[in-house]
Design a protein around this motif. Structure first.
Motif, PDB file in Angstrom:
ATOM      1  N   PRO A 126       0.768  -1.265  -0.088  1.00 47.90           N
ATOM      2  CA  PRO A 126       0.019   0.012   0.066  1.00 47.90           C
ATOM      3  C   PRO A 126       0.884   1.206  -0.062  1.00 47.90           C
ATOM      4  O   PRO A 126       0.307   2.401  -0.394  1.00 47.90           O
ATOM      5  N   LYS A 127       2.155   1.115   0.491  1.00 47.71           N
ATOM      6  CA  LYS A 127       3.088   2.325   0.489  1.00 47.71           C
ATOM      7  C   LYS A 127       4.220   1.855  -0.263  1.00 47.71           C
ATOM      8  O   LYS A 127       5.083   0.999   0.173  1.00 47.71           O
ATOM      9  N   ILE A 128       4.399   2.743  -1.022  1.00 49.97           N
ATOM     10  CA  ILE A 128       5.691   2.508  -2.160  1.00 49.97           C
ATOM     11  C   ILE A 128       6.908   3.305  -1.625  1.00 49.97           C
ATOM     12  O   ILE A 128       7.967   2.763  -1.895  1.00 49.97           O
ATOM     13  N   ASP A 129       6.704   4.477  -1.315  1.00 49.54           N
ATOM     14  CA  ASP A 129       7.999   5.174  -0.902  1.00 49.54           C
ATOM     15  C   ASP A 129       8.037   5.334   0.592  1.00 49.54           C
ATOM     16  O   ASP A 129       6.879   5.332   1.386  1.00 49.54           O
ATOM     17  N   ASP A 130       8.941   5.827   1.223  1.00 47.42           N
ATOM     18  CA  ASP A 130       9.184   6.149   2.672  1.00 47.42           C
ATOM     19  C   ASP A 130       8.697   5.284   3.534  1.00 47.42           C
ATOM     20  O   ASP A 130       7.868   5.521   4.401  1.00 47.42           O
ATOM     21  N   LEU A 147      17.624   7.922  -1.802  1.00 51.49           N
ATOM     22  CA  LEU A 147      16.786   6.678  -1.672  1.00 51.49           C
ATOM     23  C   LEU A 147      15.375   7.035  -1.192  1.00 51.49           C
ATOM     24  O   LEU A 147      15.051   7.394  -0.431  1.00 51.49           O
ATOM     25  N   PRO A 148      14.469   6.432  -2.218  1.00 48.62           N
ATOM     26  CA  PRO A 148      13.125   6.698  -2.369  1.00 48.62           C
ATOM     27  C   PRO A 148      12.502   5.731  -0.864  1.00 48.62           C
ATOM     28  O   PRO A 148      11.334   6.057  -0.455  1.00 48.62           O
ATOM     29  N   HIS A 149      13.060   4.789  -0.396  1.00 52.70           N
ATOM     30  CA  HIS A 149      12.438   3.889   0.592  1.00 52.70           C
ATOM     31  C   HIS A 149      12.608   4.411   2.125  1.00 52.70           C
ATOM     32  O   HIS A 149      12.155   3.672   3.069  1.00 52.70           O
ATOM     33  N   ILE A 150      13.231   5.446   2.170  1.00 51.70           N
ATOM     34  CA  ILE A 150      13.972   5.876   3.534  1.00 51.70           C
ATOM     35  C   ILE A 150      13.029   7.130   3.869  1.00 51.70           C
ATOM     36  O   ILE A 150      12.947   8.081   3.042  1.00 51.70           O
ATOM     37  N   PRO A 151      12.166   7.117   4.893  1.00 50.65           N
ATOM     38  CA  PRO A 151      11.624   8.379   5.297  1.00 50.65           C
ATOM     39  C   PRO A 151      12.297   9.483   5.463  1.00 50.65           C
ATOM     40  O   PRO A 151      13.353   9.482   5.944  1.00 50.65           O
ATOM     41  N   SER A 152      11.675  10.716   5.189  1.00 45.70           N
ATOM     42  CA  SER A 152      12.484  12.077   5.103  1.00 45.70           C
ATOM     43  C   SER A 152      12.809  12.339   6.639  1.00 45.70           C
ATOM     44  O   SER A 152      14.074  12.672   6.943  1.00 45.70           O
TER      45      SER A 152
END
Length: 553
Positions: free
Chosen positions: A193-197, A236-241
């Protein structure tokens, strides 16, 4: 203890010196290693590693390492001292084992893989080298659309299942599988359901980049393939800001500190890694710096801990709002220690996350799915595959903080979980109480020892045999379950249904085959048979996929 100054000079010198061929065995002079006391034992014939270790134990030979080359009738053992080496030579030379007379010789130590690879790279044509990046190492699929990523992963899981089917066909012909047949029903991969972060936990390396600057990020390669370089995580798109902000602020702390990043080439320095846990639900963040403490005095450790507390309480670090701060010792573990210990420095001892409407307390070392939104899809898939009834008892093997079992609780009669990490079991018990769930029990222990007793407890507690309905959820680490655990599952004759949750499906095949092979002295009880598999994308942008398999007998 090596002084900070000498370690710093060493690191700078290493990065700036002209590349010349380096000694691949120089590590033997810098540090203790059992490679110094290594024996090659020949004429073993066909043998099992377990039997070989039993033989060593019977001769009172305490080997630090045992290595068995593929398809060779020899083995290597590493001892802890010259005296132990001499004693082992006396005991093993001419010893008759399984009808064969053993011969022994002193073996050459292994070369340092990092130095070996660096030397090989110097001989290669530099024009042919492709510079590795953090992106290519950690999120190799990020350049694709998400639909394309899912398509790639779906194909890969079909290949894994096809290979499993072909190996199972040879191992257990009674299943009557055709060549290249997937041995069970396979559903199309389910998206996250969540692709980034999405990552709620990451372990970052601490080292230097190609410009010799101190960086907290991910390794660009591995030590064994000749790289100790660390790259930044900004793209990197998978790490939250918020995690990225925390990493940058910790990077500032390391750069200001008199203590240095760990250098694996020289086994020097101190800052080794940074674990960050983050809850999207509560917005809480936990930092666990991992320090190589073997070359630090007690006063150094005290000073370092205090500087961390000061930085996050009164210094620049308080801009990140860190809710929980720990310190982890990453040195040689003491006898009996299974995990590197952590010390709580300040803030909360846990953070909180939510799955399926249930609140979960998470401690530093406990296992918790890294994609919280994806875990909702994964756990629902497990529940759907299990088809629990009112009289079902769920055995949650490697239960972590109890997330799977507690999500099952409202669909079944009882849940019994086991996990080797004591803190995780404390979390599981707390989570059950917090969510007012009273049909779950959790035990600390090794699954090898607990599976049989868990099954017996349920069987003896069921008055009517027809009311017995057992489901085991096997959710092991990436390496899979030990053979003893698989043997215990096979021997539990009242256990007819298993859900195997694999975060590394290729590695899991070994367990699947052992569950499905014909009955033997090692694996008693009828074999299980794969019935259905579901892939869930828990790790968008990466090459990893979670695979859930239902097996029955």
């Amino acid at each position: 203890m090596e002084s900070s100054k000498s370690a710093s000079d060493e690191g700078t010198e290493t990065a700036s010196k002209v590349e010349v061929k380096q000694d691949e065995f120089s590590y033997l002079e810098r540090e203790f290693t059992s490679e110094l006391f290594k024996l090659e034992i020949n004429n073993l014939g066909i043998f099992g590693i377990g039997d070989f270790k039993k033989m060593l134990k019977s001769l009172e030979i305490d080997a630090a390492k045992v290595k068995t080359p593929h398809k060779r009738d020899c083995a290597f053992i590493c001892l802890k001292s010259k005296e132990a080496l001499d004693e082992a030579i006396k005991k093993l030379t001419g010893y008759v084992w399984k009808g064969k007379t053993l011969s022994v010789k002193i073996a050459r130590p292994n070369a340092d893989p990092y130095i070996k690879r660096k030397n090989e790279e110097q001989q290669e044509d530099s024009n042919k080298k492709v510079k590795r990046t953090v992106e290519s190492q950690t999120v190799p699929l990020a350049h694709l659309t998400y639909d394309q990523q899912l398509e790639e992963k779906d194909k890969e899981m079909r290949k894994v299942l096809t290979a499993f089917g072909n190996n199972l066909r040879k191992l257990n012909p009674s299943f009557k599988l055709r060549k290249d047949e997937i041995p069970c029903e396979f559903e199309k991969i389910k998206p996250s359901p969540k692709i980034d972060d999405y990552r709620n936990k990451s372990e970052f390396a601490i080292g230097r980049n190609s410009n010799n600057e101190i960086v907290v990020g991910f390794r660009v390669g591995s030590y064994s393939d000749g790289s100790v370089e660390v790259g930044e995580i900004a793209k990197l798109p998978h790490i939250p800001s918020k995690v990225k902000e925390a990493v940058l602020k910790f990077q500032d702390f390391v750069r200001q500190s008199k203590f240095l990043p760990f250098n694996p080439e020289f086994n020097s320095g101190h800052f080794r890694q940074l674990m960050v846990r983050y809850s999207e639900f509560s917005k809480e963040i936990m930092l666990v710096p991992g320090m190589y403490s073997n070359n630090l005095t007690e006063d150094d450790v005290t000073e370092l801990k205090q500087s961390l507390k000061d930085f996050y309480s009164d210094g620049e670090g308080n801009l990140v709002d860190v809710d929980s701060l720990y310190y982890q010792h990453l040195g040689k573990r003491e006898t009996g220690e299974m995990f590197n210990p952590v010390d709580h420095l300040c803030g909360k001892t846990h953070i909180t996350d939510v799955i399926h409407g249930l609140s979960f307390r998470v401690s530093p070392l406990a296992f918790f799915q890294v994609n919280t939104a994806g875990a909702e899809v994964l756990y629902q898939s497990i529940i759907d595959l299990s088809e629990p009834k009112e009289n079902t008892t769920v055995l949650d093997i490697c239960c972590g903080t109890g997330t799977i079992g507690l999500c099952f609780a409202k669909y079944c009669k009882n849940v019994v979980g086991v996990e080797i990490i004591p803190d995780a079991i404390e979390d599981a018990k707390f989570n059950a109480e917090q969510n007012k769930i009273n049909n779950c029990k959790f035990h600390v222990g090794n699954s090898d020892d607990y599976i049989q007793s868990m099954v017996k407890e349920v069987v003896y507690g069921t008055l009517k045999k027809e009311d017995l309905d057992l489901v085991a959820i096997l959710d092991p680490p990436r390496s899979g379950l030990h053979k003893k655990s698989i043997s215990a599952v096979r021997s539990a004759l009242d256990l007819k249904k298993i859900i195997y949750v694999a975060c590394n499906p290729k590695a899991a095949e070994r367990n699947w085959l052992d569950l499905c092979k014909p009955e033997s002295k090692t694996y008693k009880g009828d074999p299980f048979r794969p019935k259905k598999a579901i892939a869930v994308d828990m790790f968008p942008h990466t090459s990893h996929t979670e695979l859930v398999m239902l097996l029955e007998r």
